[in-house]
Motif scaffolding. Sequence first.
Motif, mmCIF file in Angstrom:
data_model
loop_
_atom_site.group_PDB
_atom_site.id
_atom_site.type_symbol
_atom_site.label_atom_id
_atom_site.label_comp_id
_atom_site.label_asym_id
_atom_site.label_seq_id
_atom_site.Cartn_x
_atom_site.Cartn_y
_atom_site.Cartn_z
ATOM 1 N N VAL A 1 0.480 -1.021 0.160
ATOM 2 C CA VAL A 1 0.063 0.049 0.516
ATOM 3 C C VAL A 1 1.557 1.444 0.050
ATOM 4 C CG1 VAL A 1 -0.523 -0.220 2.832
ATOM 5 C CG2 VAL A 1 -1.719 1.524 1.261
ATOM 6 N N ASN B 1 -0.684 4.249 -0.519
ATOM 7 C CA ASN B 1 -1.280 5.731 -0.523
ATOM 8 C C ASN B 1 -1.771 5.799 1.222
ATOM 9 O OD1 ASN B 1 -4.077 7.472 -0.141
ATOM 10 N ND2 ASN B 1 -4.248 7.441 -2.173
ATOM 11 N N ALA C 1 -3.765 7.264 3.100
ATOM 12 C CA ALA C 1 -5.648 6.724 3.171
ATOM 13 C C ALA C 1 -5.356 5.499 3.294
ATOM 14 C CB ALA C 1 -6.061 8.538 2.440
ATOM 15 N N LYS C 2 -5.274 4.886 1.626
ATOM 16 C CA LYS C 2 -5.628 3.826 2.015
ATOM 17 C C LYS C 2 -4.884 2.889 3.111
ATOM 18 C CE LYS C 2 -6.906 3.937 -2.466
ATOM 19 N NZ LYS C 2 -6.367 3.682 -4.277
ATOM 20 N N ALA C 3 -3.983 3.342 3.404
ATOM 21 C CA ALA C 3 -2.356 2.677 4.400
ATOM 22 C C ALA C 3 -3.535 2.874 5.720
ATOM 23 C CB ALA C 3 -1.653 3.273 4.343
ATOM 24 N N ALA D 1 -6.941 2.870 6.117
ATOM 25 C CA ALA D 1 -7.825 2.698 6.171
ATOM 26 C C ALA D 1 -8.090 1.456 6.916
ATOM 27 C CB ALA D 1 -8.612 3.170 5.478
ATOM 28 N N ALA E 1 -6.043 -2.450 5.534
ATOM 29 C CA ALA E 1 -4.824 -2.076 4.736
ATOM 30 C C ALA E 1 -3.617 -3.295 4.888
ATOM 31 C CB ALA E 1 -4.433 -0.977 4.946
ATOM 32 N N LYS F 1 -3.312 13.981 7.232
ATOM 33 C CA LYS F 1 -2.873 12.859 7.493
ATOM 34 C C LYS F 1 -1.277 12.798 6.624
ATOM 35 C CE LYS F 1 -6.962 9.609 7.166
ATOM 36 N NZ LYS F 1 -8.118 10.672 7.189
ATOM 37 N N ASN G 1 1.922 11.108 5.188
ATOM 38 C CA ASN G 1 2.675 9.451 5.469
ATOM 39 C C ASN G 1 4.367 9.488 5.076
ATOM 40 O OD1 ASN G 1 3.933 7.717 3.318
ATOM 41 N ND2 ASN G 1 2.342 7.671 1.703
ATOM 42 N N THR H 1 3.785 3.406 5.155
ATOM 43 C CA THR H 1 3.286 2.776 3.765
ATOM 44 C C THR H 1 4.345 2.089 2.442
ATOM 45 O OG1 THR H 1 3.732 4.727 2.567
ATOM 46 C CG2 THR H 1 1.665 4.636 3.163
ATOM 47 N N GLU I 1 0.128 2.080 -7.796
ATOM 48 C CA GLU I 1 -0.512 1.764 -6.693
ATOM 49 C C GLU I 1 -1.220 0.095 -6.120
ATOM 50 O OE1 GLU I 1 -3.644 3.890 -5.454
ATOM 51 O OE2 GLU I 1 -2.812 6.112 -5.186
ATOM 52 N N GLU I 2 -0.661 -0.409 -7.408
ATOM 53 C CA GLU I 2 -1.092 -2.425 -7.476
ATOM 54 C C GLU I 2 0.922 -2.819 -7.275
ATOM 55 O OE1 GLU I 2 -2.829 -4.355 -10.625
ATOM 56 O OE2 GLU I 2 -4.245 -2.846 -10.097
#
Lengths: 783, 262, 155
Positions: A143, A145, A147-149, A151, A154, A322, A324, A363, A700-701
């Motif tokens: 991960v 990003n 915000a995604k990390a 959430a 994750a 947020k 990183n 991340t 991101e993938e």
Amino acid sequence: MSVENGIGASVRRKEDQRFITGNGHYLDDMNRAGQAYGYFLRSPYAFAKIKNIDLSAAKSAPGVVDIFTGADMVADGIGGLICGWGITSKDGSPHKAPPHNSMAVDAVRHVGDQVAFVIAETLEQAKNAAELIEVGYEVLTPVTNIAKALAPGAPQIHEEAPGNLCYDWELGDKAAVDAAFANAAHVSKIDLVNNRLSPNPMEPRAALGEYDAGSGELTLHTTSQNPHVARLIMSAFLGIAPENKLRVVAPDVGGGFGSKIFVYAEETTTIWAARKINRPVKWTADRSEAFLTDAHGRDHVTHAELATDNDGKILAFRVSTKANMGAYLSTFASAVPTYLYGTLLSGQYKIPSIYCEVQAGFTNTTPVDAYRGAGRPEATYVVERMMDTAAKDLKMDPTEFRLKNFIQPDAYPYETPVIMTYDSGDYPLAMNLAKEMIDYNGFAARKAQSEANGKLRGIGVAAYIEACGIAPSAAVGSLGAGVGLWESAEVRFNPTGSVTVFTGSHSHGQGHETTFAQIIADKLGVPIDSVEVVHGDTSKVPFGMGTYGSRSLAVGGSAIVKAVDKIVEKSKKIAAHLMEASVEDIEHEHGVFSVAGTDKKLTMGEIAFAAYVPHNYPADLEPGMAENAFYDPLNFTFPAGTHIAEVEIDPATGVVDIVDWAAADDFGNVINPMIVEGQVHGGVAQGIGQALLEGVIYDEESGQLLTGSYMDYCMPRADDLPNFRVATTNTPCPSNPLGVKGCGEAGAIAGPAALMNAIVNAIGKDIDMPATPEKVWRAINSN
Amino acid sequence: MYSFDYERPSGVNEAASAIGEDDKFLAGGQTLIPTLKLRLAQPGKLVDLSGISELKGISVNGSELSVGAMTRHVDVADSADVKSAIPALAQLASHIGDAQVRNRGTIGGSISNNDPAADYPAALVGLGATVHTNKRSISAEDFFVDLFETALEDGELVTKVTFPIPEKAGYAKFPNPASRFALTGVFVAKTASGVRVAVTGAGPCVFRQTDMEAALSSNFSPDAVSGIKTEASGLNADIHASADYRANLITVMAARAVKAAS
Amino acid sequence: MTTVSMTVNGKKVSADVAPNTLLVQFIRDNLRLTGTHVGCDTSQCGACTVHVNGDSVKSCTMLAAQAEGADVTTIEGLAKNGELHPMQAAFKENHGLQCGFCTPGMIMSAVDLVKRNPNPSEETIRTELEGNICRCTGYHNIVKSVKAAAENMGG
């Protein structure tokens, strides 16, 4: 009486002669007899477990001296890299600092993470051998990003940091802010992304490690902004060698911008390996490695709200961010989105209450740490984009809205709701000067002209403030810093009157060899060419904290002044003795000591000579003329000012042309105006880079770095930038003897907000940085 | 760089016989050497073409401009012959890479690499040029096959490019902000055999925009193309620009190229 | 190994080097002329710029073997008889450098720029310096330096 090349003169730089003739000594210019070359095998994956590492084929490759892995360092008792600033979460718990080995032990957590260190007779042989290392990876989902990390669900990057949360921090009075918002006539809101940047000093990082088996001493030449701090951390926390057996030298360093503050894995491994193989080892990053491993900057996602009343007065400000941190916590990473950010959210404004909360998380990306401005550009970006948004909501001119809410010149010292005490300033003065410089009032006519030519035109203001001269120790210590932030200096006269100044600051482009020499020339009347400034070598200079946070002159320069004061004090005693007068009657001005009311006088040179040839000296006078000082200031310094950018945009392509730039900065007193202007130019260029051109992008993938070279990471070039109009205002800083505030970061702090406000003004829509042509074009063409 | 052998022949035939299956010709090296430095290629031998004088030089023969394969970009940009015969070609060459790259890079090396973001392919296709090799002559449209792929066979070597001199031509390029290669570049030429519009940077390989050619044939003015859209599907999309944006740039750059045509 | 011979800063030099030796490696490692720097690996930053037969080139993007027989000038060869080249002097006078790392390449490019454009406009200077990246100065004072040097060089 004024002094040639003294304080206030635009003295041409002493260091330039070697740089313009190719005689600088940067790290990779150095070589040692018997030197071997190191090369790091790096992770191709963003996140993977290491199942096994097979070195057998590689170790027998031609030219290989040895190959080490993280397990070897652990077995040798070498500790992990540290973060030197502790942050406490809302719930009272300390921040999470998961283990950070110089080379991976069980897992890799970002593309480029160190896996093995190959040492060979030549660099090509080391690279060839690295290709023969077989690593068994179990690839995991990464991960990148923030915000995604943060959430739920994750990927979990470190078991020590549940939910990838490093800390959840707050500052300010939440209840007071909530109450103010509840009763506000207007609430303006904004969502912002502060894009991730790669610092990109033009000289890549490098290290040359040497071991003397006879004395047991280790010498590390490295590209550092603060060699003493590097030695302290390598010694005290990593256990490389005791401080008295470890010498760290930073020679000419080709730019830093923060990225060379930190203690990195590669330099640490290089010096450790030199002892392991008992040979000098050199490692030099190539640019691809720099993109993968130099600590990145910024990378915030923020929501902010401003409450105002019906008169356009600000009532309260609320910010949620947020941040990183990347895969590991870098040396000062934790402080950047907290005490270097939240504390500046009052900007230049009288805001009754402010509340800020910051969630920092991990991340699968390169660690993020301080980059030119460090936290303060992020704060200014939030504050100044917010001010423009509020002014627009209130249908006020953005400069009028700001002028209405500025802290007034008679309000100092001014305590903000976010624990800063501003010591001096005149914000309306700088803003009005910048407006005049760019002919703010003539903008409407210029806009009409642009429109007639089919172009969009915008103007944007940023009134920034920064807390610089990073210090004082007591303040930073109370906020979690693991070190004190004072500075050291020694002023040493040689018998024939020349002077060597030893400073704990470090110059990597800032011109200290000239500016510091000007202080000596001014105060002691020594010709500037007779002053040598020595920095960057732990075996030569007293312990010092280094250069960052626009602190060198305010803190390091003040330490020199303190040492000069001691020189003067001693010289008065010698002068009194030589001229048969009492010390109280000795007067001093610019290196001339005279007996009051007489024509008797001695120069500094004569006194220095006498100090070293103390024939006929009384018993209570100590020979020699060298004094050292340590200086710890009373407060941060608070440079502030207004930058205004004007742009013209081609709606067909979205290309932004910066047509004018005005900077009015209050840096307090100025020692060398030429150097100060140059610092502003460079800072603004990096600010423009952030706003228009630069951005680190990960897939991101896969977690792969997509901007890993200058083919894809857009560095500002000469034709991307305008000429800059630069002027200074001056409210002297009351917190240090030079009255200076620091100028190195101002442009990078003011730049992005000014430029983005100009672009938003031109197109009438919010967009995020970098404002690439496509983004601007899409915004123009969206409904 | 991996290790390799190096040879510097003085004639075309000698070069052709020196090259083996795993070997590479070295022209200006402005793409090949960075590729080697990043270890993205491992040739057994480099055959340096810089010693072959017959591959260099510019000449005008009646209605045709001839540029030798080893002619540097700077020489094309500065050539009085090129400036008078096809000013757009000189202008294009003066904006390839940067000054240092133009002092080394060659037309033969550029087109043999067929980078989708290179400038020269647009000029060759836009002008209907012919690529001459040590074996044959190939029309530009047949020469550029696909992404980094040309009609060149193993061991085949470009010797020169001949351009029919057009009535007028223009080139407009929108550079990639980072690399400065063409994010999209459009070459427009009004020639004896009709109007040609060639697009580079936008797709996997240089291509002709025939709708624009038709429109310009009846009205050679910027307005004629400014309303013509290019289908975005099939165009390149990357971190620098989407296909939609590139499609827009084709229209904008085409109009600018027409305006600049001389 | 292959033998390369060339003239560097007026001096004839010759050495046996591996064919994959870059010109910049030859200059820095064999000749120990370390004023020519390496700042990137994709041929963009221009810190390695030298003159080959009078033209600016990126010495990181050229094999030493390709410079066989050439006349090479590096930053160390620019000053003559202890006197700075007008471009060097202009960079110092106009604060056209800060950390100094990009400076040798920037100066070598600028000298070539003025050779090709004796009286360059600001726009020409900015465009022609496309192949050199500076992270410190924001280019403002570099442009000023080049303009001043061009005037002093009799443009």
